[in-house]
Design a protein around this motif. Structure first.
Motif, short mmCIF file in Angstrom:
data_model
loop_
_atom_site.label_atom_id
_atom_site.label_comp_id
_atom_site.label_asym_id
_atom_site.label_seq_id
_atom_site.Cartn_x
_atom_site.Cartn_y
_atom_site.Cartn_z
N ALA A 136 -43.35 -22.83 6.86
CA ALA A 136 -42.09 -23.44 6.43
C ALA A 136 -41.36 -24.08 7.61
CB ALA A 136 -41.20 -22.40 5.75
N VAL A 137 -41.36 -23.42 8.75
CA VAL A 137 -40.71 -23.96 9.94
C VAL A 137 -41.43 -25.22 10.41
CG1 VAL A 137 -40.22 -23.53 12.39
CG2 VAL A 137 -39.68 -21.78 10.69
N SER A 138 -42.75 -25.17 10.44
CA SER A 138 -43.51 -26.32 10.95
C SER A 138 -43.47 -27.52 10.01
CB SER A 138 -44.97 -25.91 11.24
OG SER A 138 -45.66 -25.64 10.04
N THR A 139 -43.14 -27.30 8.75
CA THR A 139 -43.11 -28.41 7.78
C THR A 139 -41.69 -28.70 7.26
OG1 THR A 139 -43.54 -26.92 5.90
CG2 THR A 139 -45.47 -27.93 6.99
N PHE A 140 -40.68 -28.14 7.92
CA PHE A 140 -39.31 -28.29 7.43
C PHE A 140 -38.77 -29.72 7.60
CE2 PHE A 140 -34.71 -27.80 7.30
CZ PHE A 140 -34.56 -26.95 6.22
N GLU A 141 -39.23 -30.40 8.64
CA GLU A 141 -38.78 -31.78 8.90
C GLU A 141 -38.93 -32.62 7.64
OE1 GLU A 141 -37.17 -34.72 11.29
OE2 GLU A 141 -37.70 -32.75 12.05
N GLY A 142 -37.83 -33.25 7.21
CA GLY A 142 -37.85 -34.10 6.03
C GLY A 142 -37.61 -33.36 4.72
N THR A 143 -37.41 -32.05 4.78
CA THR A 143 -37.15 -31.28 3.55
C THR A 143 -35.81 -31.69 2.96
OG1 THR A 143 -38.44 -29.38 4.28
CG2 THR A 143 -36.73 -28.95 2.64
N TYR A 144 -35.79 -31.96 1.68
CA TYR A 144 -34.53 -32.27 1.00
C TYR A 144 -33.77 -30.98 0.77
CZ TYR A 144 -36.02 -37.03 0.25
OH TYR A 144 -36.42 -38.33 0.44
N CYS A 145 -32.48 -31.02 1.08
CA CYS A 145 -31.59 -29.88 0.87
C CYS A 145 -30.40 -30.35 0.06
CB CYS A 145 -31.12 -29.29 2.19
SG CYS A 145 -32.45 -28.54 3.16
N VAL A 146 -30.20 -29.73 -1.08
CA VAL A 146 -29.09 -30.08 -1.97
C VAL A 146 -27.86 -29.30 -1.52
CG1 VAL A 146 -28.29 -30.01 -4.35
CG2 VAL A 146 -30.67 -30.52 -3.85
N MET A 147 -26.71 -29.99 -1.45
CA MET A 147 -25.50 -29.37 -0.94
C MET A 147 -24.30 -29.73 -1.81
SD MET A 147 -23.69 -30.08 2.74
CE MET A 147 -25.05 -29.31 3.60
N GLU A 148 -23.42 -28.75 -1.99
CA GLU A 148 -22.12 -29.00 -2.62
C GLU A 148 -21.16 -27.93 -2.14
OE1 GLU A 148 -20.39 -27.21 -5.20
OE2 GLU A 148 -21.91 -25.80 -5.81
N GLY A 149 -19.86 -28.22 -2.25
CA GLY A 149 -18.84 -27.26 -1.84
C GLY A 149 -17.63 -27.95 -1.27
N ASP A 150 -16.85 -27.19 -0.49
CA ASP A 150 -15.66 -27.73 0.15
C ASP A 150 -16.05 -28.83 1.14
OD1 ASP A 150 -14.09 -25.82 -1.16
OD2 ASP A 150 -14.18 -24.41 0.52
N GLU A 151 -15.25 -29.87 1.19
CA GLU A 151 -15.56 -31.00 2.07
C GLU A 151 -15.73 -30.56 3.53
OE1 GLU A 151 -13.77 -35.38 3.38
OE2 GLU A 151 -12.75 -34.22 1.83
N GLN A 152 -14.82 -29.72 4.02
CA GLN A 152 -14.89 -29.27 5.42
C GLN A 152 -16.20 -28.54 5.68
OE1 GLN A 152 -12.47 -28.68 3.19
NE2 GLN A 152 -10.46 -28.52 4.14
N ALA A 153 -16.59 -27.68 4.76
CA ALA A 153 -17.84 -26.93 4.93
C ALA A 153 -19.04 -27.86 4.86
CB ALA A 153 -17.94 -25.84 3.86
N CYS A 154 -19.06 -28.73 3.87
CA CYS A 154 -20.20 -29.63 3.69
C CYS A 154 -20.39 -30.55 4.89
CB CYS A 154 -20.06 -30.43 2.40
SG CYS A 154 -20.32 -29.43 0.93
N ASN A 155 -19.31 -31.06 5.45
CA ASN A 155 -19.43 -31.94 6.62
C ASN A 155 -20.11 -31.23 7.79
OD1 ASN A 155 -18.21 -34.06 5.28
ND2 ASN A 155 -16.18 -33.67 6.13
N GLU A 156 -19.65 -30.02 8.09
CA GLU A 156 -20.20 -29.27 9.23
C GLU A 156 -21.63 -28.80 8.96
OE1 GLU A 156 -19.97 -28.57 12.95
OE2 GLU A 156 -18.08 -29.08 12.00
N VAL A 157 -21.88 -28.29 7.77
CA VAL A 157 -23.21 -27.77 7.45
C VAL A 157 -24.22 -28.92 7.32
CG1 VAL A 157 -24.55 -26.44 5.77
CG2 VAL A 157 -22.27 -25.67 6.42
N ALA A 158 -23.78 -30.07 6.83
CA ALA A 158 -24.68 -31.24 6.75
C ALA A 158 -25.13 -31.65 8.15
CB ALA A 158 -24.00 -32.40 6.04
N LYS A 159 -24.22 -31.63 9.12
CA LYS A 159 -24.59 -31.95 10.51
C LYS A 159 -25.64 -30.97 11.02
CE LYS A 159 -19.98 -33.33 11.74
NZ LYS A 159 -18.81 -32.93 12.50
N LEU A 160 -25.40 -29.69 10.76
CA LEU A 160 -26.34 -28.66 11.21
C LEU A 160 -27.71 -28.85 10.57
CD1 LEU A 160 -26.84 -25.99 12.77
CD2 LEU A 160 -26.06 -24.79 10.72
N PHE A 161 -27.74 -29.09 9.27
CA PHE A 161 -29.03 -29.25 8.58
C PHE A 161 -29.73 -30.55 8.98
CE2 PHE A 161 -28.20 -25.43 6.51
CZ PHE A 161 -29.33 -25.05 5.82
N LYS A 162 -28.99 -31.58 9.25
CA LYS A 162 -29.63 -32.81 9.76
C LYS A 162 -30.22 -32.55 11.14
CE LYS A 162 -26.89 -35.95 6.96
NZ LYS A 162 -25.74 -36.88 6.92
#
Length: 181
Positions: A136-162
């Protein structure tokens, strides 16, 4: 700002996210808690960073807390951490359920004012089958991750996941069921 994270319920998905965070140097993994201290210690070894804790009272407050437990435990784990006042002011709490919305982690404002500082919530669900952490770690690059929630949380977590290689798809709460059928 360098973020620190906690991972509660560090099973396959929690360990995968934790390991990617460590490998990409995207944040510092602090506390890791599982159903037993032995499992938490094993998760620390696989993730490569962090401190195993035996119970939620031993958590270090973090900028982001991932709750990657089975769906039926997410809310009770959240409320226990919340009641113990283990969330930093203005921190983010993320769960990784495919079907539950971020609002599962909402607390009535009246209660929140008396018990805990402000927290922001998000749901991030990697659209990936995880049966082996190394794969999973070696193939994670390019994995789609669905996100929703508070704008502040989504902005920060989206940066981390990118940073860890994900392709983030923002959805509306009512769209949870569309991709997870």
């Amino acid at each position: 700002m360098f973020l620190n994270v906690n991972i509660i319920g560090a099973g396959l998905i929690g360990q995968t996210i934790g390991r990617k965070i460590v490998d990409c140097k995207s944040a510092l993994v602090q506390s890791i808690m599982c159903s037993s201290l032995k499992n938490a210690e094993a998760a620390v070894q696989k993730i490569g960073q962090g401190h195993a804790v035996a119970n939620l009272a031993d958590l270090f407050p973090a900028d982001i807390t991932f709750i990657t437990t089975p769906d039926h435990k997410i809310k009770s784990v959240f409320f226990e951490i919340y009641t113990l006042n283990k969330f930093k002011p203005n921190s983010i709490v993320v769960h990784c359920s495919g079907i539950e919305p971020a609002s599962l982690l909402k607390v009535e404002n009246e209660y929140q004012k008396t018990v805990s500082p402000s927290i922001y919530v998000a749901k991030v669900h990697p659209i990936k089958h995880v049966s082996c952490i190394e794969y999973a770690v070696s193939t994670f690059e390019g994995t789609y991750c669905v996100m929703e929630g508070d704008e502040q949380a989504c902005n920060e977590v989206a940066k981390l996941f990118k940073d860890i290689g994900a392709k983030v798809l923002h959805i509306k709460r009512q769209e949870n069921y569309l991709y997870h059928t």
